[in-house]
Design a protein around this motif. Sequence first.
Motif, PDB file in Angstrom:
ATOM      1  N   THR A 130       0.842  -1.191   0.000  1.00 50.43           N
ATOM      2  CA  THR A 130       0.000   0.000   0.000  1.00 50.43           C
ATOM      3  C   THR A 130       0.881   1.246   0.000  1.00 50.43           C
ATOM      4  O   THR A 130       2.085   1.180   0.267  1.00 50.43           O
ATOM      5  CB  THR A 130      -0.912   0.039   1.238  1.00 50.43           C
ATOM      6  N   ALA A 131       0.260   2.397  -0.251  1.00 47.90           N
ATOM      7  CA  ALA A 131       1.008   3.653  -0.311  1.00 47.90           C
ATOM      8  C   ALA A 131       1.647   3.987   1.040  1.00 47.90           C
ATOM      9  O   ALA A 131       2.692   4.636   1.100  1.00 47.90           O
ATOM     10  CB  ALA A 131       0.090   4.786  -0.758  1.00 47.90           C
ATOM     11  N   GLY A 132       1.023   3.547   2.127  1.00 50.85           N
ATOM     12  CA  GLY A 132       1.545   3.875   3.444  1.00 50.85           C
ATOM     13  C   GLY A 132       2.592   2.913   3.965  1.00 50.85           C
ATOM     14  O   GLY A 132       3.004   3.014   5.129  1.00 50.85           O
ATOM     15  N   GLY A 133       3.007   1.963   3.130  1.00 54.24           N
ATOM     16  CA  GLY A 133       4.022   1.016   3.562  1.00 54.24           C
ATOM     17  C   GLY A 133       3.462  -0.259   4.157  1.00 54.24           C
ATOM     18  O   GLY A 133       4.219  -1.100   4.644  1.00 54.24           O
ATOM     19  N   GLY A 134       2.144  -0.413   4.127  1.00 55.22           N
ATOM     20  CA  GLY A 134       1.525  -1.629   4.633  1.00 55.22           C
ATOM     21  C   GLY A 134       1.320  -2.641   3.519  1.00 55.22           C
ATOM     22  O   GLY A 134       2.001  -2.615   2.494  1.00 55.22           O
ATOM     23  N   ALA A 135       0.369  -3.535   3.731  1.00 54.47           N
ATOM     24  CA  ALA A 135       0.111  -4.591   2.753  1.00 54.47           C
ATOM     25  C   ALA A 135      -1.384  -4.795   2.613  1.00 54.47           C
ATOM     26  O   ALA A 135      -2.166  -4.499   3.525  1.00 54.47           O
ATOM     27  CB  ALA A 135       0.786  -5.890   3.177  1.00 54.47           C
ATOM     28  N   VAL A 136      -1.795  -5.299   1.453  1.00 52.22           N
ATOM     29  CA  VAL A 136      -3.204  -5.574   1.197  1.00 52.22           C
ATOM     30  C   VAL A 136      -3.336  -6.939   0.544  1.00 52.22           C
ATOM     31  O   VAL A 136      -2.592  -7.276  -0.383  1.00 52.22           O
ATOM     32  CB  VAL A 136      -3.839  -4.468   0.316  1.00 52.22           C
ATOM     33  N   LEU A 137      -4.254  -7.732   1.057  1.00 50.38           N
ATOM     34  CA  LEU A 137      -4.609  -9.022   0.468  1.00 50.38           C
ATOM     35  C   LEU A 137      -5.758  -8.770  -0.490  1.00 50.38           C
ATOM     36  O   LEU A 137      -6.841  -8.346  -0.075  1.00 50.38           O
ATOM     37  CB  LEU A 137      -5.013 -10.010   1.563  1.00 50.38           C
ATOM     38  N   GLU A 138      -5.512  -8.994  -1.782  1.00 53.94           N
ATOM     39  CA  GLU A 138      -6.496  -8.701  -2.819  1.00 53.94           C
ATOM     40  C   GLU A 138      -7.038  -9.996  -3.416  1.00 53.94           C
ATOM     41  O   GLU A 138      -6.276 -10.841  -3.870  1.00 53.94           O
ATOM     42  CB  GLU A 138      -5.864  -7.879  -3.948  1.00 53.94           C
ATOM     43  N   THR A 139      -8.359 -10.120  -3.416  1.00 53.31           N
ATOM     44  CA  THR A 139      -9.019 -11.233  -4.089  1.00 53.31           C
ATOM     45  C   THR A 139      -9.924 -10.651  -5.159  1.00 53.31           C
ATOM     46  O   THR A 139     -10.792  -9.828  -4.861  1.00 53.31           O
ATOM     47  CB  THR A 139      -9.843 -12.078  -3.115  1.00 53.31           C
ATOM     48  N   HIS A 140      -9.719 -11.046  -6.406  1.00 50.86           N
ATOM     49  CA  HIS A 140     -10.471 -10.499  -7.531  1.00 50.86           C
ATOM     50  C   HIS A 140     -11.213 -11.614  -8.258  1.00 50.86           C
ATOM     51  O   HIS A 140     -10.672 -12.708  -8.447  1.00 50.86           O
ATOM     52  CB  HIS A 140      -9.528  -9.798  -8.516  1.00 50.86           C
TER      53      HIS A 140
END
Length: 258
Positions: A130-140
């Motif tokens: 993410t832009a803030g240095g974190g992480a995102v789990l994406e399911t599409h």
Amino acid sequence: MPVPSPNPRVRAADVRRLRDLLRIAVAGRGRPGDLLPGEDELMVRHGVPRAAVRAALGLLREEGLLRPGPTAHRIVARPHYPGRAAVTGTGTRLPRWLERTGIAAPDVLADWLGVPVGAPCLRTECVSATAGGGAVLETHYVTTTAAARLLAVPGTGPFDRQLCEAGLRPASAGTRSGPVPADPDSAALLGVAAGTPLLGAERTLTGDDGRVLAVSVLRADPAGSVPAARDGAAAAQPDSSARTASSESASAGVLSGR
């Protein structure tokens, strides 16, 4: 008579998928007092073993949304979506792709995608920055027509970039979001402690012709900017009227009545 499990080995991805789709169903159409289908029916509809069904239901119980009953789980609250936010990966780091597979759309997903129940669709899952240095789990989840073009793109970059490279630039995006607790599996993938408040979002991408291109379930740890999730049913609204900005309401067919 119990339906035999189609897969005796429980996959974490199956648990996440079922948990997310049932959560969407409860948010879209479920009312406190309604019943979800029983375990056998959920196994058949979603093509997962009983252990995966029980694990997914257990995660929703921990969120304070369901209560087990003698025949099926009863809805006691609905997910709370106090605002909207963008949580997709930024492309500053290549995503870590976890899965890319075809599935037959169960009723909730079919309603969300605007396709017939059982229609083939593409499911992809990755962990992005993410832009803030974190992480995102994406399911599409991608409709068949869009998936054929997406799979022709050789890139390994972020999902949204791949859509654009495939000539599938969305004309509109509808999103709803709110705090959700990190289940142990998602927490491990994102590198946070189980129970950490995440920003959960559900997004619909629509093309110029008004048809849905893809829908997404996102769970992000955007570097500490998520509001603290409250415990139990307090983190949900007993009769929330929250809706998505587009056609993300779940199929009424997922509910089996009182």
